[in-house]
Design a protein around this motif. Structure first.
Motif, PDB file in Angstrom:
ATOM      1  N   THR A   1     -22.402   9.078  35.732  1.00 43.92           N
ATOM      2  CA  THR A   1     -21.789   9.493  34.467  1.00 43.92           C
ATOM      3  C   THR A   1     -22.578  10.666  33.905  1.00 43.92           C
ATOM      4  O   THR A   1     -23.612  11.061  34.461  1.00 43.92           O
ATOM      5  CB  THR A   1     -21.796   8.349  33.420  1.00 43.92           C
ATOM      6  OG1 THR A   1     -23.141   8.154  32.962  1.00 43.92           O
ATOM      7  CG2 THR A   1     -21.264   7.056  34.013  1.00 43.92           C
ATOM      8  N   ARG A   2     -22.124  11.187  32.801  1.00 41.25           N
ATOM      9  CA  ARG A   2     -22.835  12.268  32.109  1.00 41.25           C
ATOM     10  C   ARG A   2     -23.679  11.737  30.947  1.00 41.25           C
ATOM     11  O   ARG A   2     -24.238  12.526  30.189  1.00 41.25           O
ATOM     12  CB  ARG A   2     -21.826  13.283  31.553  1.00 41.25           C
ATOM     13  CG  ARG A   2     -20.940  13.966  32.585  1.00 41.25           C
ATOM     14  CD  ARG A   2     -21.709  14.989  33.403  1.00 41.25           C
ATOM     15  NE  ARG A   2     -20.820  15.793  34.215  1.00 41.25           N
ATOM     16  CZ  ARG A   2     -20.312  16.970  33.855  1.00 41.25           C
ATOM     17  NH1 ARG A   2     -20.601  17.460  32.654  1.00 41.25           N
ATOM     18  NH2 ARG A   2     -19.519  17.641  34.647  1.00 41.25           N
ATOM     19  N   LEU A   3     -23.759  10.419  30.794  1.00 40.94           N
ATOM     20  CA  LEU A   3     -24.417   9.857  29.618  1.00 40.94           C
ATOM     21  C   LEU A   3     -25.923   9.750  29.797  1.00 40.94           C
ATOM     22  O   LEU A   3     -26.399   9.304  30.844  1.00 40.94           O
ATOM     23  CB  LEU A   3     -23.850   8.466  29.311  1.00 40.94           C
ATOM     24  CG  LEU A   3     -22.369   8.381  28.955  1.00 40.94           C
ATOM     25  CD1 LEU A   3     -22.031   6.978  28.474  1.00 40.94           C
ATOM     26  CD2 LEU A   3     -21.977   9.407  27.902  1.00 40.94           C
ATOM     27  N   PRO A   4     -26.673  10.115  28.754  1.00 40.76           N
ATOM     28  CA  PRO A   4     -28.130   9.929  28.765  1.00 40.76           C
ATOM     29  C   PRO A   4     -28.484   8.534  28.245  1.00 40.76           C
ATOM     30  O   PRO A   4     -27.649   7.849  27.644  1.00 40.76           O
ATOM     31  CB  PRO A   4     -28.616  10.995  27.785  1.00 40.76           C
ATOM     32  CG  PRO A   4     -27.512  11.034  26.755  1.00 40.76           C
ATOM     33  CD  PRO A   4     -26.228  10.782  27.511  1.00 40.76           C
ATOM     34  N   THR A   5     -29.710   8.114  28.446  1.00 40.39           N
ATOM     35  CA  THR A   5     -30.173   6.840  27.884  1.00 40.39           C
ATOM     36  C   THR A   5     -30.791   7.036  26.508  1.00 40.39           C
ATOM     37  O   THR A   5     -30.976   6.064  25.777  1.00 40.39           O
ATOM     38  CB  THR A   5     -31.196   6.175  28.814  1.00 40.39           C
ATOM     39  OG1 THR A   5     -32.298   7.060  29.018  1.00 40.39           O
ATOM     40  CG2 THR A   5     -30.557   5.827  30.158  1.00 40.39           C
ATOM     41  N   GLU A   6     -31.109   8.272  26.135  1.00 41.37           N
ATOM     42  CA  GLU A   6     -31.629   8.570  24.807  1.00 41.37           C
ATOM     43  C   GLU A   6     -30.892   9.776  24.240  1.00 41.37           C
ATOM     44  O   GLU A   6     -30.548  10.711  24.980  1.00 41.37           O
ATOM     45  CB  GLU A   6     -33.134   8.866  24.857  1.00 41.37           C
ATOM     46  CG  GLU A   6     -33.982   7.688  25.304  1.00 41.37           C
ATOM     47  CD  GLU A   6     -35.468   7.990  25.257  1.00 41.37           C
ATOM     48  OE1 GLU A   6     -35.829   9.091  24.779  1.00 41.37           O
ATOM     49  OE2 GLU A   6     -36.260   7.134  25.692  1.00 41.37           O
TER      50      GLU A   6
END
Length: 456
Positions: free
Chosen positions: A156-161
């Protein structure tokens, strides 16, 4: 009672397999700046102690407080970040499973909508609670790749922070549609969430929909979800009333064009962020946006789902929030609601002051045909900025609001007119006085508070 019974019967019919009927809350055909409910025009007046009342059953008593003072309008962000809230997904060990629902979340939403319907209260749902996806809240959010078993940062393109404020840097969660990042993995779970919201909410005839809270996402995000929700509703035989709420405090800014220039997607316009403005500028912005909305598809309701009380300090500025609330009514808005208290002065919720103002607003607006009127600043003369505001149906009724007393002239016409002063602090009308057509001098009984005049 008859109105409430009709709603209950319609809902029972649906549950027994009848035709889906969500047309009860519509734009009023005779004056499209306002809403109608089951054929009767309504002014939405509200206030509540939280934005996501559904997620904390202890707060459902706000509905009783609203009923007692004449209110009928609440905000419903689908937020989960407060103490005592639950998230919409089931747990899989220490993580969430985005493919399985948490029944408690959805039962809370459905029960709250039932409670609101039974209290004759209108609910404006916000699908994406923006601040749940930023800074510390993102660290706990099930959509965060580190918090679920369904995807990772690699697919995905999502970061964890994401330590940024939404206005400073929109995060990739709000860029998943095909014309942006085309993040198909996350988008699929977003679509499932929105579908399930509609499955729960569509049976209720007292619901409006807003996509986001104070968003600075690209406009393609809003356009995608507007089309998606309308298509999903159509497939279920329903029509929804939908808007977007942009972050820009200036209604003349570029963000807001994405809403008022697209009547085919957005059936009403939320102008809440204008409630950071004050005085004459607050009112002038509302009239300016009325002109823009009228040019792009014709009149449609302007909603204020939150009226801020924030002034210069951390305590609510009561004269300021009172003025914003009344101005929204006198600018021809379809709704106005006090924002929640935050401890930093942002709102008054449904406290005693809010209840008194709502009661006064309801009492005054029931004394004449508000829905036949329109803002008429041109009828006032000898007026200072922010001294007085006028709603009128020329020749029949004239209403004037003075934020802090004053003296102006009002151009009136018609025979047999009578003037009554209204004291909103006491919620009382004074004795009627005969008036003659022409440039009527209006002087408030004093200049220590707000006053309203009604000539009809």
């Amino acid at each position: 009672m008859a109105q409430r019974l009709a709603v209950i019967v319609a809902f029972a019919s649906l549950m027994m397999g009848g035709t889906l009927n969500v047309a009860a809350l519509e734009i009023w055909t005779e004056n499209p700046w306002y809403w109608s409910y089951q054929g009767t025009p309504v002014l939405m007046l509200g206030g509540s102690d939280e934005d996501n009342l559904f997620n904390d059953p202890r707060l459902w008593k706000n509905l009783d407080a609203l009923n007692a003072c004449g209110g009928n309008y609440v905000r419903c962000t689908l937020s989960c970040r407060d103490e005592g809230n639950v998230w919409p997904y089931a747990k899989a060990g220490e993580q969430y499973d985005l493919a399985r629902w948490n029944p408690e979340y959805w039962q809370r939403l459905q029960t709250f909508l039932q409670q609101a319907r039974d209290h004759d209260v209108f609910v404006q749902i916000e699908i994406w609670a923006t601040f749940d996806f930023y800074r510390d809240n993102w660290l706990r959010n099930p959509f965060n790749p580190k918090n679920n078993i369904n995807y990772t940062t690699q697919n995905t393109r999502l970061p964890t922070e994401w330590p940024h404020h939404p206005a400073a840097k929109p995060q990739p969660f709000f860029s998943t549609p095909p014309k942006l990042n085309n993040d198909t993995v996350v988008l699929g779970y977003q679509q499932a969430f929105v579908r399930h919201v509609l499955e729960i909410a569509l049976p209720f005839p007292n619901v409006l929909y807003c996509l986001d809270n104070e968003t600075s996402a690209p406009p393609e995000w809003a356009w995608y979800w507007a089309e998606f929700m309308r298509d999903e509703a159509r497939q279920r035989g329903a029509t929804i009333q939908l808007t977007e709420m942009w972050d820009d405090h200036n209604l003349r800014g570029q963000q807001h064009k994405a809403t008022y220039e697209h009547r085919e997607l957005f059936s009403f316009f939320d102008v809440s962020q204008n409630n950071w403005q004050s005085g004459q500028q607050h009112y002038d912005n509302l009239l300016w946006v009325r002109e823009q909305v009228a040019k792009h598809g014709g009149p449609r309701p302007l909603n204020n789902v939150k009226v801020y009380a924030k002034g210069r300090g951390d305590e609510p500025d009561l004269p300021l929030v009172r003025d914003r609330y009344w101005q929204n009514i006198f600018a021809g808005c379809a709704s106005t609601r006090f924002h929640r208290p935050t401890g930093r002065g942002h709102g008054v919720g449904i406290n005693a002051d809010a209840q008194q103002i709502i009661r006064a607003a309801r009492t005054f607006t029931l004394a004449f045909n508000l829905f036949a009127c329109e803002p008429r600043p041109d009828l006032l003369s000898d007026r200072e900025p922010n001294e007085a505001y006028c709603l009128a149906q020329a020749g029949s009724v004239y209403a004037v609001y003075f934020p802090q007393g004053g003296q102006v002239r009002l151009q009136v016409e018609g025979a047999g007119l009578k003037l009554r002063w209204f004291d909103p602090r006491k919620c009382e009308f004074g004795q009627p006085q005969d008036v003659q057509p022409g440039a009527l001098p209006l002087k408030t009984p004093n200049t220590q508070q707000e006053w309203l005049a009604l000539i009809k």
